[in-house]
Motif scaffolding. Structure first.
Motif, PDB file in Angstrom:
ATOM      1  N   TYR A  98      37.924  25.882  11.120  1.00  0.00           N
ATOM      2  CA  TYR A  98      38.800  25.456  11.899  1.00  0.00           C
ATOM      3  C   TYR A  98      38.171  24.779  13.254  1.00  0.00           C
ATOM      4  CZ  TYR A  98      42.477  27.297   8.966  1.00  0.00           C
ATOM      5  OH  TYR A  98      43.071  27.778   7.955  1.00  0.00           O
ATOM      6  N   THR A  99      36.972  24.933  13.719  1.00  0.00           N
ATOM      7  CA  THR A  99      36.430  24.287  14.616  1.00  0.00           C
ATOM      8  C   THR A  99      35.180  23.569  14.149  1.00  0.00           C
ATOM      9  OG1 THR A  99      37.425  26.338  15.936  1.00  0.00           O
ATOM     10  CG2 THR A  99      35.819  24.590  17.243  1.00  0.00           C
ATOM     11  N   ARG A 120      47.014  27.219  19.122  1.00  0.00           N
ATOM     12  CA  ARG A 120      47.020  28.294  18.349  1.00  0.00           C
ATOM     13  C   ARG A 120      46.974  29.511  19.569  1.00  0.00           C
ATOM     14  NH1 ARG A 120      40.617  27.521  16.336  1.00  0.00           N
ATOM     15  NH2 ARG A 120      41.164  25.625  15.304  1.00  0.00           N
ATOM     16  N   LYS A 151      46.281  26.018   9.617  1.00  0.00           N
ATOM     17  CA  LYS A 151      46.813  25.431  10.992  1.00  0.00           C
ATOM     18  C   LYS A 151      45.750  24.201  11.188  1.00  0.00           C
ATOM     19  CE  LYS A 151      43.547  28.891  12.455  1.00  0.00           C
ATOM     20  NZ  LYS A 151      43.046  30.089  13.362  1.00  0.00           N
ATOM     21  N   PRO A 152      46.052  23.523  12.562  1.00  0.00           N
ATOM     22  CA  PRO A 152      45.301  22.491  12.768  1.00  0.00           C
ATOM     23  C   PRO A 152      44.014  22.836  13.018  1.00  0.00           C
ATOM     24  CG  PRO A 152      47.318  22.628  14.119  1.00  0.00           C
ATOM     25  CD  PRO A 152      47.293  24.037  13.469  1.00  0.00           C
ATOM     26  N   ILE A 153      43.304  21.758  12.395  1.00  0.00           N
ATOM     27  CA  ILE A 153      41.683  21.960  12.669  1.00  0.00           C
ATOM     28  C   ILE A 153      41.084  21.058  13.876  1.00  0.00           C
ATOM     29  CG2 ILE A 153      39.462  20.939  11.605  1.00  0.00           C
ATOM     30  CD1 ILE A 153      40.785  21.353   8.537  1.00  0.00           C
ATOM     31  N   THR A 154      40.358  21.629  14.471  1.00  0.00           N
ATOM     32  CA  THR A 154      39.807  21.239  15.912  1.00  0.00           C
ATOM     33  C   THR A 154      38.542  20.603  15.731  1.00  0.00           C
ATOM     34  OG1 THR A 154      40.953  22.748  17.189  1.00  0.00           O
ATOM     35  CG2 THR A 154      39.367  21.468  18.400  1.00  0.00           C
ATOM     36  N   LYS A 162      46.898  18.651  10.338  1.00  0.00           N
ATOM     37  CA  LYS A 162      46.672  18.071  11.492  1.00  0.00           C
ATOM     38  C   LYS A 162      44.959  18.251  11.884  1.00  0.00           C
ATOM     39  CE  LYS A 162      50.101  15.947  13.201  1.00  0.00           C
ATOM     40  NZ  LYS A 162      49.834  14.942  11.935  1.00  0.00           N
ATOM     41  N   VAL A 163      44.399  17.082  12.323  1.00  0.00           N
ATOM     42  CA  VAL A 163      42.818  17.204  12.674  1.00  0.00           C
ATOM     43  C   VAL A 163      42.962  16.772  14.209  1.00  0.00           C
ATOM     44  CG1 VAL A 163      40.529  16.433  12.567  1.00  0.00           C
ATOM     45  CG2 VAL A 163      41.988  16.962  10.649  1.00  0.00           C
ATOM     46  N   VAL A 164      42.805  17.917  15.176  1.00  0.00           N
ATOM     47  CA  VAL A 164      42.939  17.468  16.676  1.00  0.00           C
ATOM     48  C   VAL A 164      41.554  17.474  17.184  1.00  0.00           C
ATOM     49  CG1 VAL A 164      43.501  18.400  18.867  1.00  0.00           C
ATOM     50  CG2 VAL A 164      44.849  19.015  16.787  1.00  0.00           C
ATOM     51  N   LEU A 192      51.071  22.112  18.950  1.00  0.00           N
ATOM     52  CA  LEU A 192      49.752  22.573  18.007  1.00  0.00           C
ATOM     53  C   LEU A 192      48.926  23.669  18.448  1.00  0.00           C
ATOM     54  CD1 LEU A 192      49.128  18.965  16.500  1.00  0.00           C
ATOM     55  CD2 LEU A 192      50.706  20.958  15.403  1.00  0.00           C
ATOM     56  N   PHE A 203      48.467   8.416  14.774  1.00  0.00           N
ATOM     57  CA  PHE A 203      47.382   8.115  14.028  1.00  0.00           C
ATOM     58  C   PHE A 203      47.778   6.841  12.901  1.00  0.00           C
ATOM     59  CE2 PHE A 203      44.071   7.736  10.982  1.00  0.00           C
ATOM     60  CZ  PHE A 203      42.868   7.373  11.669  1.00  0.00           C
ATOM     61  N   ARG A 204      48.727   7.247  12.065  1.00  0.00           N
ATOM     62  CA  ARG A 204      49.089   6.480  10.876  1.00  0.00           C
ATOM     63  C   ARG A 204      50.303   5.479  11.110  1.00  0.00           C
ATOM     64  NH1 ARG A 204      47.012  10.515   8.492  1.00  0.00           N
ATOM     65  NH2 ARG A 204      48.635  11.808   8.593  1.00  0.00           N
ATOM     66  N   THR A 261      46.671  11.631  18.162  1.00  0.00           N
ATOM     67  CA  THR A 261      46.538  12.315  17.014  1.00  0.00           C
ATOM     68  C   THR A 261      47.912  12.067  16.132  1.00  0.00           C
ATOM     69  OG1 THR A 261      45.283  14.042  17.934  1.00  0.00           O
ATOM     70  CG2 THR A 261      46.090  14.471  15.667  1.00  0.00           C
ATOM     71  N   ILE A 283      40.658   3.190  18.030  1.00  0.00           N
ATOM     72  CA  ILE A 283      41.049   3.492  16.564  1.00  0.00           C
ATOM     73  C   ILE A 283      41.810   2.631  15.921  1.00  0.00           C
ATOM     74  CG2 ILE A 283      42.206   5.317  15.646  1.00  0.00           C
ATOM     75  CD1 ILE A 283      41.142   7.118  17.706  1.00  0.00           C
ATOM     76  N   GLU A 338      42.372  13.959   7.792  1.00  0.00           N
ATOM     77  CA  GLU A 338      44.066  14.593   7.675  1.00  0.00           C
ATOM     78  C   GLU A 338      44.637  14.429   6.548  1.00  0.00           C
ATOM     79  OE1 GLU A 338      46.394  13.064  11.019  1.00  0.00           O
ATOM     80  OE2 GLU A 338      45.534  14.569  12.406  1.00  0.00           O
ATOM     81  N   LEU A 339      44.334  13.087   5.959  1.00  0.00           N
ATOM     82  CA  LEU A 339      44.874  12.540   4.771  1.00  0.00           C
ATOM     83  C   LEU A 339      44.339  13.347   3.571  1.00  0.00           C
ATOM     84  CD1 LEU A 339      44.378   8.587   5.183  1.00  0.00           C
ATOM     85  CD2 LEU A 339      46.654  10.002   4.974  1.00  0.00           C
ATOM     86  N   ARG A 352      37.465  10.000  15.640  1.00  0.00           N
ATOM     87  CA  ARG A 352      38.913   9.740  15.560  1.00  0.00           C
ATOM     88  C   ARG A 352      39.223   9.130  14.294  1.00  0.00           C
ATOM     89  NH1 ARG A 352      41.898  11.657  20.290  1.00  0.00           N
ATOM     90  NH2 ARG A 352      40.347  12.179  21.739  1.00  0.00           N
ATOM     91  N   ALA A 408      46.579  12.607  24.727  1.00  0.00           N
ATOM     92  CA  ALA A 408      45.611  13.130  23.437  1.00  0.00           C
ATOM     93  C   ALA A 408      46.458  13.571  22.321  1.00  0.00           C
ATOM     94  CB  ALA A 408      44.520  14.104  23.758  1.00  0.00           C
ATOM     95  N   GLY A 455      41.331  11.039  10.990  1.00  0.00           N
ATOM     96  CA  GLY A 455      42.546  10.305  10.181  1.00  0.00           C
ATOM     97  C   GLY A 455      42.143  10.527   8.962  1.00  0.00           C
ATOM     98  N   GLU A 456      40.954  10.309   8.286  1.00  0.00           N
ATOM     99  CA  GLU A 456      40.661  10.602   7.001  1.00  0.00           C
ATOM    100  C   GLU A 456      40.615  11.696   6.266  1.00  0.00           C
ATOM    101  OE1 GLU A 456      38.884   7.602   4.886  1.00  0.00           O
ATOM    102  OE2 GLU A 456      40.376   6.631   5.961  1.00  0.00           O
TER     103      GLU A 456
END
Lengths: 335, 507, 166
Positions: free
Chosen positions: A89-90, C164, A31-34, A63-65, C162, B54-55, B51, B339, A57-58, A50, B47, A54-55
Motif C-alpha cells: 500500500y506504500t 487511513r 484501500k487507497p495506495i500511496t 485510488k492511488v494517492v 481517503l 485525473f480522468r 487525484t 499531467i 488506478e485504471l 502522477r 492534492a 493514473g494508469e
C-alpha cells in the motif's frame, strides 16, 4: 484549451479505460495506495509518477494517492516508505539508482537489492548554462573550469542526484574542480540557473527541456556517448566529443517498494507492468514530450538495467570524497 | 491586448454552461470546508482533487483545482474569525482582528468584510495575472538565496512585532523559537538529523500542520475550557452584507493589500502567509486608526484577508510563465497542469496562448463563487458561536487529532500536536503570540538553506547579503522593524519627530 | 507576570545556549570534502545565540522590575490549584491527552472518538445540571452528539478524504 495534446489525452484515457477490470489480478487492494515522491511537487519525478498513478488506478480499480516528501537527496521519503508496513500500500517513486548509493554516502542504510523495482523511463542529463554566461560550447565551459578552479557554480539536486554524479563524472575525467550548489530538486536547480544564481546545471533533460526550448538555457551537450535529437532543440552533441569516454549516467525512473512484499502483490504488479504499462500510450506520449525515453521493465531486468549506473555513480562519488566507505565494502566492483 | 480580451471572452463563454458552473459551485464550497476545518489545508485539498479529477478533461480538472484553492484560502479565515483557530496557516493574521470583532458581537460584519476583502484581493491578483504575467514572473526570479534569507528573517520579525504590539520582545522570542523548532530533524543538504538524539521520528522533523493545529487548535481549546464562560456579546446580528460605503472607505487598504499580496504570492515558497502578514503590516503603518489594530479593527481584518487571497493569483503567475510554484498548493496545481498535457513555462504564451486567459476566467468564476457562498453561508456559520463550548470543543479536538494524523498516517504527528498545544498554551498564558511561532516553523527551512547556499555562492563573503538591491531593501526594512520595535528607541524617535514638526503632538 | 517573565527569560537563555552547544557538536564532514559553508550547525547555532540574547534581555528587564524575588510563589501556585479555572483546565487536559495519546491507536478510531466526545460533554455539563432529570438529559444529549460526530467524522475522513484511520 483545445490543444492537440489534450484531445489526444482524453481520447487515450477513454481508450485505456475500456478494458479496465480490476478483477484479473491476484491482489485486490481494499484501500487507497500511496506513492511517496521524495522530491518537490511539480518536478520530473512528480509528474511522471502522477501519470503512472493514473494508469495504476485504471488497472487496480483503487485510488492511488501521490504524496511529496522531499529533502536530503530524496532519502527522507524513501526511508518513510521503508518504515511503513511492507504490504503493497506504500510505494516510493523516482530514480532507483540512488538506492544503491545512499548507504555509501551515509544517507540511508539500504541496498538496491532490498527493493523491488518497476521502471518506466530512462533519461539523459544535459549540460545547460545560463544564456548570459560566455560559454558557447562545452569546450569553452571546460576551459573556464580549468582557468578558475572551484569557481564555476553548478546547480544540482543534491548529493548523489543525477546532476551531481554527472558533473562529478565529467570533472573527474578531466581533472577539474567546480563549485557545487545543491537545491531541493531538479526543478529548483534549473530555475536557479535560469535566474543566474548559478552558471551551469547538469540536471535531467526533462527538467531543462522547457527552459531550453524557450531560450532561457543554452544546452551545450547531452551526457551520452552519441548525439541525441530532442524535439525543439535539434541534434545535441554528446559530451564524449570533449571528454572521451565517461562513466554511464543515464537515469532510470520508476516506482519501487521493499522487496519482501506479499507474493500476490508482486505477482499483481508484474502482471500490470507486463500487460499495461509496457504498452501505455499515455506514458509513451508523455515521455516523448518531455525529452526522455519510455522503457518499461521489472524484476531482474530492472535491477540489471540500473546496475551499471549504480556502479558508475558509486565510484564517481567515492572519487569525489563524498562517501563514508569504499564501494567495495558494499560489493560494488570497480567498473 | 485586444487579443487577450478576445481569449478571455471566449473562455468565459465556454464556461457559461451548466456543467462548468456546477463544478465551480461545488469545488469552491468543498474548498471552503477544507479551509475551515482545522487540520485540512489548501495544499491537501488541491492534492486530493488532483487525484480525483485525473480522468476529467484538462479544462474541467484545472477549473475545479483553482476553485478548490481559492475556496480553501478563503475558508481558512472563517474559523480564524469565529473560533480564533486559523483553518490554514495563511489565515493566522486574520485572527488578530477577526476574533476580537466576533467576541464583540460583530462576527457577521467581520465575515462580511472579510468576504469582500477576499473577493477584491482575488480580483486584483487576477488583473495582474491577465496584464503582466510574463513581466512579473521575472520579478520572482530576482529572488535568490540572499533575498530569501532576508525575507524569512523579515517575516518572523514583522510577525513578532505585529502580534505583540506592546512587547515585541516576546513576539520575537516566539518567532525565533519557531525557527529553532524548524531545525529539528534531517536538514536538506547533508541529511544530518539535527536535535534528533538518535530518535527516528524526531529525525523526520516536526510537521507544519500538526504544529499549527496544536499551537492554535489544541491550545485554544485548553484556554477556552479554562476560562469561566464565554464572555461573548450576543444579540443583534448585524448586517452580514458588507456595505458599499465601508468598502469604499477602505479602498486604498484594499488596493495596497491586493498589490502586496500578489507580489508575495509571486515569490516562490512564501506564498499566502506572507501576503497576509506584509499587507497587515503595511495597512497598520498607513492607518489612521492604528491603535485599534489587534483589538478588532475592520481595516486590519480587511488587509489580512485581501492580502492572502491576492496571493493566490499571484502564486499562479510563476506557475504559468516559469513552471515555478509560488506556494505549496500552487506546486500541486502545476503538477496537475503537466499531467493534463498543458505545459506551463516560458513558452506558454506561444504554445498555449489561450490557456493563461482561461485561468484568468477560472479565477474570476472562483471569486464570484466565494462571494456567493460568503453571503449565503455567513448567517448559518454564525450558529457556531451559539453552540456551547462544552459541545463544540470536543468536536474540534477530534478534528485536530485526525487532521494531524491524516497528513502522513503517523501517530507521532498526534504527539507533536499535543506537545505544541501544551507549549502554545503555556506561552499564551504568559502573553506570547502564537502566530510568529508558526510562521517561524514555515520559514525555518528557507532561512537555513538560503543562508548556507548564499555563503557557498559567495565563498563565505557576507557582502552580497547587504549590497544586492532587493537584499539591501529587505535588510533595511528588517533592521528598521527591529529598531523601531524597541520601546526606548520608539519614544526617542517620537520625541524627535515631534520636535521636528514643531509641536508635541507626535506620539 | 514579571516573575514568570524572569523565569522564562532564564529558560530561554538555557535553551538558546543548549541549542548553540549542540550545534557546535554537529558534524562538519571534514573528511567528506564538503563545502564548509554547508555544515548543518551554522543556522541552528545562530538561532540559539539569538534566543539566548533575547531571553537574557527579557530576564534583565523583569529583574529590574523586581521579578527576581521568587519567594511566596509556591504558596500562590498551591492556591491557584484550587481555583475553578485550574480544575477545568486539568479536566480538559486529561480528557484530550487521554484520547489523543491513550485511546487513538490502541482501540478502533470510532470507539475512541465516541467515548471521548461523550465523556467530555458529560463531564463538563454534569456539574451545572441540578436535578436527576436534567442529568439524564445531559447524558442522553451527549450520547447522541457522540454518535453523530463519530459517524460523520469517520465517513468524511475515510470515504471522502481517503485517510487511513488509526
Amino acid at each position: 484549451m483545445r490543444s492537440v495534446a489534450f484531445v489526444a489525452f482524453a481520447a487515450l484515457a477513454a481508450l485505456v479505460a475500456a478494458p479496465a477490470s480490476a478483477g484479473d489480478y491476484p491482489w485486490q487492494p481494499t484501500k487507497p495506495i500511496t506513492i511517496i515522491v521524495p522530491w518537490a511537487a511539480g518536478g520530473s519525478t512528480d509528474q511522471v509518477t502522477r501519470v503512472l498513478a493514473g494508469e495504476l488506478e485504471l488497472a487496480l480499480g483503487q485510488k492511488v494517492v501521490v504524496i511529496n516528501q522531499s529533502g536530503a537527496s530524496g532519502s527522507i521519503g524513501k526511508r518513510n516508505v521503508w518504515r511503513a508496513p511492507h504490504d503493497g500500500y506504500t510505494w516510493a517513486a523516482g530514480a532507483p539508482k540512488m538506492l544503491g548509493t545512499y548507504k555509501l554516502v551515509g544517507l540511508f542504510d539500504t541496498a538496491i537489492e532490498d527493493w523491488l523495482l518497476y521502471l518506466d523511463a530512462v533519461t539523459p542529463t544535459l549540460i545547460g548554462v545560463n544564456p548570459d554566461t560566455p560559454y558557447q560550447t562545452m569546450g569553452e565551459l571546460l576551459d573556464a573550469m580549468r582557468a578558475r578552479p572551484g569557481q564555476v557554480s553548478v546547480a544540482t539536486a543534491g548529493v548523489g542526484s543525477s546532476g551531481h554524479t554527472t558533473i562529478e563524472a565529467i570533472t573527474q575525467a578531466m581533472g577539474l574542480t567546480y563549485k557545487n550548489v545543491s537545491y531541493d530538486g531538479g526543478n529548483p536547480a534549473v530555475i536557479a540557473t535560469v535566474a543566474g544564481e548559478t552558471e551551469v546545471t547538469t540536471q535531467l533533460s526533462t527538467e531543462q527541456i522547457e527552459m531550453a526550448r524557450a531560450g532561457r538555457l543554452r544546452i551545450l551537450a547531452v551526457v551520452a556517448d552519441r548525439p541525441i535529437e530532442m524535439v525543439g532543440l535539434g541534434v545535441l552533441p554528446p559530451i564524449t566529443d570533449w571528454t572521451g569516454p565517461i562513466p554511464n549516467t543515464l537515469t532510470h525512473f520508476g516506482m519501487f517498494a521493499p522487496a519482501d512484499l506479499p507474493a500476490e502483490v508482486i505477482r499483481t504488479f508484474d502482471m500490470i507492468w507486463e500487460e499495461r504499462i509496457s504498452s501505455s500510450q499515455a506514458l509513451n506520449d508523455y515521455a516523448e514530450d518531455r525529452g526522455t525515453v519510455f522503457m518499461a521493465a521489472f524484476g531482474d531486468a530492472a535491477q540489471e538495467a540500473v546496475a551499471p549506473t549504480v556502479r558508475a555513480d558509486a565510484w564517481t562519488l567515492h572519487a569525489a570524497g563524498r562517501t563514508v566507505m569504499s564501494p567495495e565494502e558494499l560489493g560494488i566492483p570497480k567498473p | 491586448m485586444t487579443e487577450g480580451l478576445g481569449y478571455l471572452a471566449g473562455a468565459l463563454v465556454e464556461f457559461a454552461a451548466p456543467e462548468p458552473l456546477f463544478n465551480v459551485l461545488w469545488a469552491t464550497l468543498l474548498g471552503i470546508a477544507v479551509g475551515m476545518l482545522p487540520g485540512l489545508t489548501a495544499t491537501l485539498g488541491v492534492a486530493l482533487m488532483t487525484t480525483l479529477t485525473f480522468r476529467m478533461g484538462a479544462q474541467d480538472a484545472i477549473l475545479i483545482l483553482i476553485c478548490m484553492y481559492v475556496g480553501a484560502i478563503y475558508g481558512g479565515g472563517r474559523s480564524a474569525i469565529l473560533l480564533n483557530i486559523p483553518g490554514t496557516p495563511a489565515s493566522a493574521a486574520a485572527t488578530l482582528d477577526g476574533f476580537p470583532l466576533a467576541r464583540a458581537g460583530r462576527a457577521g460584519r467581520a465575515m462580511g468584510i472579510a468576504t469582500s476583502g477576499s473577493v477584491l484581493g482575488t480580483l486584483i491578483g487576477m488583473v495582474f495575472l491577465a496584464l503582466l504575467a510574463p513581466v512579473l514572473a521575472d520579478f520572482a526570479l530576482a529572488f535568490g538565496a540572499f533575498e530569501f534569507f532576508w525575507l524569512a528573517l523579515f517575516g518572523v520579525v514583522i510577525a513578532g512585532r505585529l502580534t505583540a504590539l506592546g512587547d515585541p520582545l516576546k513576539g520575537w522570542l516566539a518567532g525565533f523559537l519557531g525557527l529553532l523548532l524548524a531545525m529539528v530533524g534531517q536538514e536538506g543538504i547533508h541529511a544530518y538529523g539535527r536535535f534528533s538524539f538518535g530518535h527516528a521520528d524526531l529525525a523526520g522533523g516536526f510537521g507544519l500542520l500538526p504544529a499549527l493545529v496544536g499551537t492554535f487548535g489544541f491550545a485554544e481549546i485548553l484556554s477556552v475550557m479554562k476560562n469561566p464562560a464565554y464572555d461573548l456579546v450576543r444579540g443583534k446580528v448585524d448586517s452580514v452584507i458588507p456595505r458599499l460605503r465601508e468598502v469604499l472607505r477602505y479602498r486604498w487598504t484594499i488596493v495596497r493589500s491586493g498589490v502586496i499580496g500578489t507580489f508575495m504570492g509571486l515569490i516562490p515558497g512564501v506564498g499566502e502567509d506572507m501576503g497576509a502578514w506584509v499587507s497587515y503590516a503595511a495597512a497598520r503603518r498607513a492607518s489612521k486608526e492604528r491603535e485599534r489594530f489587534g483589538t478588532g479593527s475592520i481595516e486590519g481584518l480587511m488587509s489580512a484577508e485581501t492580502g492572502n487571497s491576492a496571493a493566490v493569483p499571484g502564486a499562479i503567475i510563476p506557475v504559468l510563465t516559469l513552471a515555478v510554484p509560488g506556494s505549496a498548493p500552487s506546486a500541486v496545481l502545476l503538477a496537475a497542469m503537466f499531467i493534463h498535457g498543458v505545459r506551463p513555462g516560458p513558452l506558454i504564451m506561444i504554445e498555449f496562448p489561450g490557456f493563461v486567459y482561461e485561468v484568468v476566467a477560472m479565477i474570476l468564476l472562483a471569486s464570484l463563487a466565494i462571494l456567493l457562498w460568503g453571503l449565503l453561508l455567513t448567517r448559518p456559520m454564525l450558529a457556531v458561536l451559539r453552540v456551547p463550548r462544552e459541545k463544540l470543543m470536543p468536536v474540534i479536538f477530534v478534528l485536530c487529532t485526525i487532521g494531524s494524523f491524516a497528513i502522513a498516517s503517523r501517530i507521532f504527528d498526534v504527539w507533536v500536536m499535543l506537545g505544541f498545544g501544551l507549549l502554545g498554551f503555556v506561552l499564551r498564558e504568559m502573553k506570547y503570540p502564537m502566530a510568529p511561532l508558526v510562521l517561524g516553523i514555515v520559514l525555518g527551512d528557507i532561512l537555513d538553506k538560503s543562508l548556507r547556499r548564499g555563503l557557498v555562492l559567495s565563498d563565505g563573503d557576507p557582502t552580497p547579503f547587504l549590497i544586492r538591491p532587493i537584499s539591501a531593501v529587505l535588510a533595511a526594512v528588517t533592521v528598521m522593524t527591529i529598531v523601531l520595535g524597541i520601546p526606548a528607541v520608539r519614544r526617542g524617535a517620537g520625541r524627535l519627530l515631534g520636535r521636528l514638526a514643531g509641536g508635541g503632538s507626535a506620539n | 507576570m514579571i516573575k514568570a517573565d524572569f523565569v522564562t527569560g532564564l529558560i530561554f537563555v538555557a535553551l538558546g545556549l543548549g541549542a548553540l552547544a549542540e550545534s557546535l557538536r554537529m558534524p562538519r564532514f571534514e573528511t567528506l570534502s564538503v563545502n564548509p559553508y554547508t555544515v548543518p550547525g551554522i543556522v541552528p547555532g545562530m538561532l540559539g545565540a539569538v534566543i539566548a540574547v533575547l531571553g537574557l534581555l527579557l530576564a534583565l528587564r523583569s529583574a529590574r522590575a523586581g521579578g527576581w524575588r521568587l519567594g511566596g510563589e509556591v504558596a500562590r501556585l498551591v492556591a491557584l490549584r484550587r481555583s475553578g479555572a485550574a480544575r477545568r483546565f486539568l479536566l480538559a487536559f486529561v480528557l484530550t491527552v487521554g484520547y489523543a495519546a491513550g485511546l487513538i491507536g490502541t482501540v478502533p478510531f470510532w470507539l475512541a472518538t465516541g467515548v471521548f466526545v461523550f465523556v467530555f460533554i458529560a463531564a463538563f455539563e454534569w456539574p451545572a445540571a441540578e436535578d436527576r432529570g436534567r442529568r439524564r438529559r445531559v447524558l442522553a444529549l451527549a450520547a447522541v452528539e457522540a454518535a453523530l460526530v463519530t459517524i460523520a467524522v469517520t465517513l468524511v475522513f475515510q470515504e471522502v478524504f481517503l485517510v487511513r484511520l488509526p
